[in-house]
Design a protein around this motif. Sequence first.
Motif, PDB file in Angstrom:
ATOM      1  N   ALA A   1      58.684  14.599  60.948  1.00  0.00           N
ATOM      2  CA  ALA A   1      59.673  15.018  61.953  1.00  0.00           C
ATOM      3  C   ALA A   1      59.042  15.918  63.007  1.00  0.00           C
ATOM      4  O   ALA A   1      59.258  15.728  64.210  1.00  0.00           O
ATOM      5  CB  ALA A   1      60.836  15.717  61.264  1.00  0.00           C
TER       6      ALA A   1
ATOM      7  N   ALA B   1      58.586  15.204  67.058  1.00  0.00           N
ATOM      8  CA  ALA B   1      59.117  16.103  68.106  1.00  0.00           C
ATOM      9  C   ALA B   1      57.991  16.452  69.077  1.00  0.00           C
ATOM     10  O   ALA B   1      58.163  16.406  70.302  1.00  0.00           O
ATOM     11  CB  ALA B   1      59.687  17.355  67.465  1.00  0.00           C
TER      12      ALA B   1
ATOM     13  N   LEU C   1      62.744  10.354  65.509  1.00  0.00           N
ATOM     14  CA  LEU C   1      63.067  11.734  65.123  1.00  0.00           C
ATOM     15  C   LEU C   1      64.542  11.814  64.726  1.00  0.00           C
ATOM     16  O   LEU C   1      64.901  12.441  63.728  1.00  0.00           O
ATOM     17  CB  LEU C   1      62.756  12.682  66.291  1.00  0.00           C
ATOM     18  CG  LEU C   1      63.148  14.139  66.106  1.00  0.00           C
ATOM     19  CD1 LEU C   1      62.397  14.758  64.928  1.00  0.00           C
ATOM     20  CD2 LEU C   1      62.857  14.956  67.363  1.00  0.00           C
ATOM     21  N   THR C   2      65.391  11.138  65.488  1.00  0.00           N
ATOM     22  CA  THR C   2      66.831  11.118  65.190  1.00  0.00           C
ATOM     23  C   THR C   2      67.075  10.425  63.846  1.00  0.00           C
ATOM     24  O   THR C   2      67.958  10.809  63.097  1.00  0.00           O
ATOM     25  CB  THR C   2      67.578  10.366  66.314  1.00  0.00           C
ATOM     26  OG1 THR C   2      67.109  10.864  67.563  1.00  0.00           O
ATOM     27  CG2 THR C   2      69.071  10.543  66.226  1.00  0.00           C
TER      28      THR C   2
ATOM     29  N   ARG D   1      67.046  17.730  64.501  1.00  0.00           N
ATOM     30  CA  ARG D   1      66.412  17.217  65.714  1.00  0.00           C
ATOM     31  C   ARG D   1      66.268  18.281  66.808  1.00  0.00           C
ATOM     32  O   ARG D   1      65.179  18.525  67.315  1.00  0.00           O
ATOM     33  CB  ARG D   1      67.233  16.039  66.219  1.00  0.00           C
ATOM     34  CG  ARG D   1      66.551  15.254  67.302  1.00  0.00           C
ATOM     35  CD  ARG D   1      67.442  14.180  67.826  1.00  0.00           C
ATOM     36  NE  ARG D   1      68.169  14.680  68.991  1.00  0.00           N
ATOM     37  CZ  ARG D   1      68.612  13.911  69.974  1.00  0.00           C
ATOM     38  NH1 ARG D   1      68.441  12.609  69.904  1.00  0.00           N
ATOM     39  NH2 ARG D   1      69.234  14.420  70.995  1.00  0.00           N
TER      40      ARG D   1
END
Length: 237
Positions: free
Chosen positions: A106, A110, A158-159, A166
Amino acid sequence: MFLPLHRWIWSDKQRSARKLFSFAETEADGGRDLVRAAELTDDPTLRRLYVRHALDEDRHAQLFRARGSALLRALPARAATPFQLNWVSPGERGLDDLHVHAETDASLLAFLHLSEKSAAGHFATYVDALKDDPATSAVFREILKDESFHMSYTLAQLTRVAPERRRLLLWKARLGRLWKTYLRLMSAIAGVMGSIILTLQYFVLLPPFAFIAKRAARHEPEGWTPVPPERSLKSQY
Ligand SMILES: [Fe+2]
Ligand SMILES: [Fe+2]
């Protein structure tokens, strides 16, 4: 707003070629890091996407290198090398300081999303700034398509992997980038200050020493001088 500045930066062919070579290095380096990210992730979808992303970055490196070589070949042999000014018009910045081992899926997504977004913004500006050099502009236009895809897939993934975190992760990545920008700026300022201080030292501190050394040299006899026997060396120890 900065379009005229970018136009001026890219108007010099020698500088453009050097910039393209350094952009190519960043892209190739980012591609290698993404291959490592693909090896490290447990998520099969991300693994596939990272491999595709790595291949894209490798292709970008080849495109930049080829265009840089073509620009250099068209120049006279002894053209001067001006500053690259990469702090004003960078390449795919972010990919150059990717630490895939220190990131989770994650947090890496980002970070990648923000880097790709910023690269897409810069490359779109270069497409416009290079109106007088359609071949180089076309290279950026071609690469921009991939950067836009990288920007959107990283956000979508990422979502998927961290829907609730997020926003937090994006803010953390934003702050990390801000901190790196601050460090880059400070090291540039330190470099300038270092040059100024060393130059001042050269002109302020060295002249008295040079004067003293010259005065002392005047009292020294010239050439070889015989050493009295009591001062001669008995052994090398
Ligand atoms: Fe790229
Ligand atoms: Fe990219």
